[in-house]
Design a protein around this motif. Structure first.
Motif, PDB file in Angstrom:
ATOM      1  N   ARG A  43      36.511 -15.371  55.614  1.00 27.28           N
ATOM      2  CA  ARG A  43      37.343 -16.115  56.465  1.00 27.28           C
ATOM      3  C   ARG A  43      36.577 -17.194  57.308  1.00 27.28           C
ATOM      4  NH1 ARG A  43      41.347 -13.599  61.125  1.00 27.28           N
ATOM      5  NH2 ARG A  43      41.575 -15.622  62.178  1.00 27.28           N
ATOM      6  N   ARG A  44      37.317 -18.242  57.167  1.00 30.64           N
ATOM      7  CA  ARG A  44      36.667 -19.356  57.980  1.00 30.64           C
ATOM      8  C   ARG A  44      37.927 -20.179  58.831  1.00 30.64           C
ATOM      9  NH1 ARG A  44      32.042 -20.825  55.626  1.00 30.64           N
ATOM     10  NH2 ARG A  44      31.779 -20.460  53.418  1.00 30.64           N
ATOM     11  N   GLY A  45      37.763 -20.034  59.890  1.00 37.00           N
ATOM     12  CA  GLY A  45      38.859 -20.500  60.981  1.00 37.00           C
ATOM     13  C   GLY A  45      40.277 -19.636  60.962  1.00 37.00           C
ATOM     14  N   LYS A  46      41.322 -20.222  60.567  1.00 38.61           N
ATOM     15  CA  LYS A  46      42.642 -19.769  60.230  1.00 38.61           C
ATOM     16  C   LYS A  46      42.548 -19.308  58.914  1.00 38.61           C
ATOM     17  CE  LYS A  46      44.683 -21.615  64.536  1.00 38.61           C
ATOM     18  NZ  LYS A  46      45.973 -22.369  64.755  1.00 38.61           N
ATOM     19  N   THR A  47      42.040 -19.774  58.105  1.00 40.17           N
ATOM     20  CA  THR A  47      41.737 -19.536  56.568  1.00 40.17           C
ATOM     21  C   THR A  47      41.421 -18.094  56.312  1.00 40.17           C
ATOM     22  OG1 THR A  47      41.523 -21.815  56.077  1.00 40.17           O
ATOM     23  CG2 THR A  47      41.437 -20.149  54.267  1.00 40.17           C
ATOM     24  N   PRO A  48      42.212 -17.361  55.945  1.00 45.23           N
ATOM     25  CA  PRO A  48      42.018 -15.820  55.499  1.00 45.23           C
ATOM     26  C   PRO A  48      40.857 -15.494  54.513  1.00 45.23           C
ATOM     27  CG  PRO A  48      44.227 -16.011  54.730  1.00 45.23           C
ATOM     28  CD  PRO A  48      43.811 -17.438  55.089  1.00 45.23           C
ATOM     29  N   ALA A  49      40.186 -14.568  54.664  1.00 40.09           N
ATOM     30  CA  ALA A  49      39.202 -14.331  53.312  1.00 40.09           C
ATOM     31  C   ALA A  49      39.852 -13.716  52.257  1.00 40.09           C
ATOM     32  CB  ALA A  49      38.244 -13.078  53.951  1.00 40.09           C
ATOM     33  N   GLU A  50      39.263 -14.434  51.154  1.00 39.56           N
ATOM     34  CA  GLU A  50      39.787 -14.010  49.653  1.00 39.56           C
ATOM     35  C   GLU A  50      39.380 -12.703  49.474  1.00 39.56           C
ATOM     36  OE1 GLU A  50      39.056 -18.415  47.937  1.00 39.56           O
ATOM     37  OE2 GLU A  50      37.839 -16.489  47.055  1.00 39.56           O
ATOM     38  N   PRO A  51      40.046 -11.915  48.657  1.00 40.46           N
ATOM     39  CA  PRO A  51      39.792 -10.507  48.269  1.00 40.46           C
ATOM     40  C   PRO A  51      38.336 -10.222  47.778  1.00 40.46           C
ATOM     41  CG  PRO A  51      41.938 -11.320  47.379  1.00 40.46           C
ATOM     42  CD  PRO A  51      41.342 -12.629  47.814  1.00 40.46           C
ATOM     43  N   LEU A  52      37.904  -9.202  48.245  1.00 39.32           N
ATOM     44  CA  LEU A  52      36.567  -8.765  48.024  1.00 39.32           C
ATOM     45  C   LEU A  52      35.431  -9.564  48.564  1.00 39.32           C
ATOM     46  CD1 LEU A  52      37.027  -7.633  44.053  1.00 39.32           C
ATOM     47  CD2 LEU A  52      37.091  -6.250  46.227  1.00 39.32           C
ATOM     48  N   ALA A  53      35.799 -10.520  49.511  1.00 38.90           N
ATOM     49  CA  ALA A  53      34.811 -11.536  50.037  1.00 38.90           C
ATOM     50  C   ALA A  53      33.822 -10.670  50.849  1.00 38.90           C
ATOM     51  CB  ALA A  53      35.422 -12.523  50.945  1.00 38.90           C
ATOM     52  N   TYR A  54      34.239  -9.765  51.608  1.00 39.63           N
ATOM     53  CA  TYR A  54      33.166  -8.890  52.620  1.00 39.63           C
ATOM     54  C   TYR A  54      32.465  -7.859  51.546  1.00 39.63           C
ATOM     55  CZ  TYR A  54      35.527 -11.445  56.166  1.00 39.63           C
ATOM     56  OH  TYR A  54      35.875 -12.525  57.035  1.00 39.63           O
ATOM     57  N   GLU A  55      33.045  -7.501  50.756  1.00 37.45           N
ATOM     58  CA  GLU A  55      32.263  -6.516  49.650  1.00 37.45           C
ATOM     59  C   GLU A  55      31.199  -7.306  49.159  1.00 37.45           C
ATOM     60  OE1 GLU A  55      35.378  -6.888  50.255  1.00 37.45           O
ATOM     61  OE2 GLU A  55      36.413  -4.620  50.068  1.00 37.45           O
ATOM     62  N   ALA A  56      31.457  -8.378  48.667  1.00 36.90           N
ATOM     63  CA  ALA A  56      30.250  -9.271  47.924  1.00 36.90           C
ATOM     64  C   ALA A  56      29.265  -9.766  49.001  1.00 36.90           C
ATOM     65  CB  ALA A  56      30.997 -10.657  47.455  1.00 36.90           C
ATOM     66  N   ALA A 119      30.319 -10.559  31.415  1.00 31.10           N
ATOM     67  CA  ALA A 119      30.837  -9.882  30.453  1.00 31.10           C
ATOM     68  C   ALA A 119      30.800  -8.431  30.641  1.00 31.10           C
ATOM     69  CB  ALA A 119      30.016 -10.428  28.820  1.00 31.10           C
ATOM     70  N   LYS A 120      29.737  -7.918  31.116  1.00 32.17           N
ATOM     71  CA  LYS A 120      29.569  -6.603  31.523  1.00 32.17           C
ATOM     72  C   LYS A 120      30.487  -6.347  32.528  1.00 32.17           C
ATOM     73  CE  LYS A 120      24.865  -6.281  30.048  1.00 32.17           C
ATOM     74  NZ  LYS A 120      23.359  -6.328  30.463  1.00 32.17           N
ATOM     75  N   ALA A 121      30.569  -6.951  33.696  1.00 35.04           N
ATOM     76  CA  ALA A 121      31.733  -6.721  34.647  1.00 35.04           C
ATOM     77  C   ALA A 121      32.995  -6.408  34.356  1.00 35.04           C
ATOM     78  CB  ALA A 121      31.432  -7.681  35.748  1.00 35.04           C
ATOM     79  N   LYS A 122      33.369  -7.402  33.400  1.00 40.69           N
ATOM     80  CA  LYS A 122      35.071  -7.570  32.747  1.00 40.69           C
ATOM     81  C   LYS A 122      35.110  -6.174  31.729  1.00 40.69           C
ATOM     82  CE  LYS A 122      35.622 -12.485  32.793  1.00 40.69           C
ATOM     83  NZ  LYS A 122      35.900 -13.846  31.706  1.00 40.69           N
ATOM     84  N   ALA A 123      34.055  -6.033  31.134  1.00 37.90           N
ATOM     85  CA  ALA A 123      34.391  -4.994  30.177  1.00 37.90           C
ATOM     86  C   ALA A 123      34.426  -3.594  30.978  1.00 37.90           C
ATOM     87  CB  ALA A 123      33.046  -4.712  29.265  1.00 37.90           C
ATOM     88  N   ALA A 124      33.721  -3.500  31.928  1.00 36.75           N
ATOM     89  CA  ALA A 124      33.678  -2.338  32.920  1.00 36.75           C
ATOM     90  C   ALA A 124      34.885  -2.351  33.995  1.00 36.75           C
ATOM     91  CB  ALA A 124      32.483  -2.124  33.664  1.00 36.75           C
ATOM     92  N   ARG A 125      35.631  -3.383  34.080  1.00 34.13           N
ATOM     93  CA  ARG A 125      36.894  -3.779  34.971  1.00 34.13           C
ATOM     94  C   ARG A 125      36.226  -3.406  36.303  1.00 34.13           C
ATOM     95  NH1 ARG A 125      42.523  -2.917  32.346  1.00 34.13           N
ATOM     96  NH2 ARG A 125      41.908  -3.505  30.295  1.00 34.13           N
ATOM     97  N   ARG A 126      35.219  -4.115  36.781  1.00 33.89           N
ATOM     98  CA  ARG A 126      34.683  -3.747  38.103  1.00 33.89           C
ATOM     99  C   ARG A 126      35.041  -5.005  39.022  1.00 33.89           C
ATOM    100  NH1 ARG A 126      29.868  -1.813  35.422  1.00 33.89           N
ATOM    101  NH2 ARG A 126      29.179  -3.851  35.208  1.00 33.89           N
ATOM    102  N   GLY A 127      35.365  -4.754  40.211  1.00 30.78           N
ATOM    103  CA  GLY A 127      35.489  -5.857  41.304  1.00 30.78           C
ATOM    104  C   GLY A 127      36.838  -6.752  40.869  1.00 30.78           C
ATOM    105  N   LEU A 128      36.328  -7.886  40.744  1.00 30.82           N
ATOM    106  CA  LEU A 128      37.363  -9.086  40.566  1.00 30.82           C
ATOM    107  C   LEU A 128      38.207  -8.917  39.111  1.00 30.82           C
ATOM    108  CD1 LEU A 128      35.053 -12.114  41.256  1.00 30.82           C
ATOM    109  CD2 LEU A 128      36.865 -11.175  42.716  1.00 30.82           C
ATOM    110  N   TRP A 129      37.692  -8.012  38.168  1.00 29.78           N
ATOM    111  CA  TRP A 129      37.784  -7.716  37.007  1.00 29.78           C
ATOM    112  C   TRP A 129      38.991  -6.441  36.820  1.00 29.78           C
ATOM    113  CZ3 TRP A 129      37.547 -12.311  35.850  1.00 29.78           C
ATOM    114  CH2 TRP A 129      36.351 -12.981  36.256  1.00 29.78           C
ATOM    115  N   ALA A 130      38.839  -5.826  38.010  1.00 31.39           N
ATOM    116  CA  ALA A 130      39.587  -4.642  38.010  1.00 31.39           C
ATOM    117  C   ALA A 130      41.072  -4.497  37.709  1.00 31.39           C
ATOM    118  CB  ALA A 130      39.316  -3.721  39.460  1.00 31.39           C
TER     119      ALA A 130
END
Length: 139
Positions: A43-56, A119-130
């Motif tokens: 989050r920056r000012g009034k712009t909300p955080a993107e999904p998974l930003a705080y987890e990253a 590619a490993k993250a995508k194949a395992a459907r982790r995080g952004l690729w879930a």
């Protein structure tokens, strides 16, 4: 000798750096942007955080709890060092973040250096690729 080769040869080291978000940290006075890593924006000012930003961000904090070293490869337009980093927790922090699925490869700059990790993250459907993960704004 030109400044860029000297800059690229620099190593920044610290213990428990301050983590700003999922791809930026501070070692003392040195601001470091992780090479090839694109994390969702917090989050920056009034712009909300993107999904998974705080987890990253939290993952980066956990990977940098002990001693951290960063080899500078460039400097960005904001004056930050762009670097490949390692720590007591990981021999390659940049790759670990991308492999987690909480960040993606910033191919515009990395030119595929972390394609295998993404590619490993995508194949395992982790995080952004879930399945069902909210889409990030395109960059």
């Amino acid at each position: 000798m030109p400044a860029l080769p000297l800059l690229a040869a620099a190593v920044i080291a610290c213990t428990a750096p301050k983590v700003h978000d999922g791809d930026t940290l501070r070692c003392g006075a040195d601001r470091v942007r992780l090479f090839g890593v694109d994390a969702p924006e917090v989050r920056r000012g009034k712009t909300p955080a993107e999904p998974l930003a705080y987890e990253a961000r939290d993952l980066l904090a956990s990977l940098t709890r002990g001693r951290v070293g960063c080899r500078v490869v460039d400097q960005d337009r904001y004056g930050r060092h762009v670097a490949r980093c390692w720590s007591d927790a990981s021999p390659d922090i940049n790759a670990a973040l991308i492999r987690s699925g909480l960040t993606s490869e910033y191919r515009r700059y990395s030119k595929g250096a972390y394609a295998a990790e993404e590619a490993k993250a995508k194949a395992a459907r982790r995080g952004l690729w879930a399945s069902g993960a909210p889409a990030r704004p395109s960059r």
